[in-house]
Structures are given as structure tokens and as C-alpha cells.
Design an enzyme around this catalytic site. Sequence first.
Site, mmCIF file in Angstrom:
data_model
loop_
_atom_site.group_PDB
_atom_site.id
_atom_site.type_symbol
_atom_site.label_atom_id
_atom_site.label_comp_id
_atom_site.label_asym_id
_atom_site.label_seq_id
_atom_site.Cartn_x
_atom_site.Cartn_y
_atom_site.Cartn_z
ATOM 1 N N GLU A 98 26.122 42.689 40.936
ATOM 2 C CA GLU A 98 27.429 42.413 40.338
ATOM 3 C C GLU A 98 28.338 43.623 40.521
ATOM 4 O OE1 GLU A 98 29.714 40.696 39.276
ATOM 5 O OE2 GLU A 98 29.318 39.590 37.440
ATOM 6 N N ASP A 99 29.646 43.376 40.548
ATOM 7 C CA ASP A 99 30.577 44.498 40.660
ATOM 8 C C ASP A 99 30.718 45.252 39.342
ATOM 9 O OD1 ASP A 99 31.886 42.375 39.410
ATOM 10 O OD2 ASP A 99 33.639 42.381 40.721
ATOM 11 N N ASP A 102 31.653 43.495 32.073
ATOM 12 C CA ASP A 102 32.730 43.726 31.116
ATOM 13 C C ASP A 102 32.276 43.145 29.766
ATOM 14 O OD1 ASP A 102 35.379 44.397 30.380
ATOM 15 O OD2 ASP A 102 36.144 42.429 30.950
ATOM 16 N N LEU A 107 27.355 37.810 33.538
ATOM 17 C CA LEU A 107 25.990 38.207 33.872
ATOM 18 C C LEU A 107 24.962 37.416 33.058
ATOM 19 C CD1 LEU A 107 24.571 40.120 35.771
ATOM 20 C CD2 LEU A 107 24.461 41.793 33.931
ATOM 21 N N PHE A 151 41.385 48.704 33.609
ATOM 22 C CA PHE A 151 41.267 47.696 34.662
ATOM 23 C C PHE A 151 41.235 48.415 36.005
ATOM 24 C CE2 PHE A 151 42.199 44.335 37.600
ATOM 25 C CZ PHE A 151 41.438 43.294 37.084
ATOM 26 N N ARG A 164 41.071 44.994 47.365
ATOM 27 C CA ARG A 164 39.616 45.016 47.596
ATOM 28 C C ARG A 164 39.219 46.048 48.654
ATOM 29 N NH1 ARG A 164 37.408 40.535 44.918
ATOM 30 N NH2 ARG A 164 38.675 38.647 44.922
HETATM 31 P P1 5GP Z 1 32.520 39.624 32.183
HETATM 32 O O1 5GP Z 1 32.031 38.217 32.251
HETATM 33 O O2 5GP Z 1 31.435 40.656 32.069
HETATM 34 O O3 5GP Z 1 33.571 39.780 31.108
HETATM 35 O O4 5GP Z 1 33.362 39.879 33.483
HETATM 36 C C1 5GP Z 1 32.807 40.196 34.665
HETATM 37 C C2 5GP Z 1 33.792 39.966 35.771
HETATM 38 O O5 5GP Z 1 35.145 40.218 35.350
HETATM 39 C C3 5GP Z 1 33.537 40.931 36.899
HETATM 40 O O6 5GP Z 1 32.585 40.435 37.797
HETATM 41 C C4 5GP Z 1 34.920 41.059 37.517
HETATM 42 O O7 5GP Z 1 35.135 40.008 38.430
HETATM 43 C C5 5GP Z 1 35.872 40.892 36.340
HETATM 44 N N1 5GP Z 1 36.316 42.190 35.806
HETATM 45 C C6 5GP Z 1 35.992 42.750 34.624
HETATM 46 N N2 5GP Z 1 36.580 43.947 34.484
HETATM 47 C C7 5GP Z 1 37.283 44.142 35.615
HETATM 48 C C8 5GP Z 1 38.087 45.238 36.092
HETATM 49 O O8 5GP Z 1 38.297 46.277 35.460
HETATM 50 N N3 5GP Z 1 38.625 45.076 37.332
HETATM 51 C C9 5GP Z 1 38.435 43.961 38.089
HETATM 52 N N4 5GP Z 1 39.017 43.935 39.282
HETATM 53 N N5 5GP Z 1 37.674 42.930 37.681
HETATM 54 C C10 5GP Z 1 37.107 43.035 36.455
#
Ligand code: 5GP
Length: 176
Positions: A98-99, A102, A107, A151, A164
Site C-alpha cells: 500500500e502507498d 491513513d 487496509l 496531504f 504521481r
Molecule cells: P485510508 O483508508 O487508510 O483512510 O486511506 C488510504 C488511502 O487514502 C491511500 O491508499 C491513499 O490512496 C489515500 N490517502 C490517504 N492519505 C493520503 C495523502 O496524504 N496523500 C494522498 N495522495 N493520498 C492519501
Amino acid sequence: MLPTLPVLLDEATVRARVNDLARQIRRDAGDGTPVHFVCVLKGAFVFLADLIRACEGPSSCDFLGVASYGDGTSSSGQVRLTKDLDHPLNGRYVVLVEDIVDTGLTLSYLLEILAARQPAVLRTACLLSKPARREVEVTVDYVGFEIEDRFVVGYGLDHAEAWRNLPYIGVMQEQG
Ligand code: 5GP
């Protein structure tokens, strides 16, 4: 030329850490074990490309598409599978790539889906983690960097599909 953004993690720092994670993954898997990387599109594709090349020994990869964000910078809380895997996971040594974690919703949703496919091992690797934003508890085995609630874009991460291709992790906007 790309405009520049404030740098949170520069290219060399990211590269060194990704190499560390790849070495840890290989050490934990064992020398001869094929590691099957499952990359979450689109944000993790650059991370996956570097991680898989730095992970010596046998490996393979597959891709999952997930939509959890619109074009904005805040979470919708909704997670939707937009592309499924091409190959089964049964009996494989799987590392989900995963990138960024948050809230943890994406996940934990993916781990549930993948665990049901009976991999022999299911580990998780995330380049970035924002612990302050977590809404659900989720285990991440390999974390590149813990960051504050900003962000970020670059190194595969986007804002409205842009940025990207930045080779570093930059800060898109100040929260507040
Ligand atoms: P979660 O489900 O954990 O809230 O979000 C995960 C996804 O939200 C990440 O895979 C990503 O695509 C997006 N995301 C969360 N924080 C950021 C951020 O700071 N920058 C970007 N570009 N995407 C984010």
C-alpha cells in the site's frame, strides 16, 4: 517542468528506506520462498516497482484496484474494489503493498478480502503511515515512514491524478 512542492522525504531517503524494507521482507520470508506482492493501485505502483527490484530472490506480483478517495484531499470513508486480482493466493507468501495508511479503512477491508483467499502468509507493507488519523486498528508489518497529518503527493501518490511522477514525497497543502 514540474512545479516544486515542499519536500517531506527526498528521493535518496525514500530509496534507502525502500531498500531496507525489501531486505527485511526477504529476510523474514527466507531465501528460497517466492514472495507474491499484491500492489494496491494506483498509489502503490512506484513503491512496488522499487520494492520488488530490491527484494532479491524469487517473487511475483499482482494488482488490486481500490477507490477510496474522490479528487479531493479528505477521505470519503468508502472503499470500493475496482479491479480484482488475476491470480489466486492459496498457499502463497503474500505481501500486500500500500502507498499510505491513513484511517486504516482501506487496509482493513483489503486484509479481510485477501485473508479469505487463504494465503499461507499475509503481510503488509506501506510506504507511509499517518498514525494520528487512524480510525480502525490495523497491523502493518513493514512501514517506510510515519508522518504527520499532511496531504502528501509524489512517488506514486496523487492529487486529482497529478503529481504521481514526482521522484520525492512532497506536501500538497497545510492542514488546519
Ligand atoms: P485510508 O483508508 O487508510 O483512510 O486511506 C488510504 C488511502 O487514502 C491511500 O491508499 C491513499 O490512496 C489515500 N490517502 C490517504 N492519505 C493520503 C495523502 O496524504 N496523500 C494522498 N495522495 N493520498 C492519501
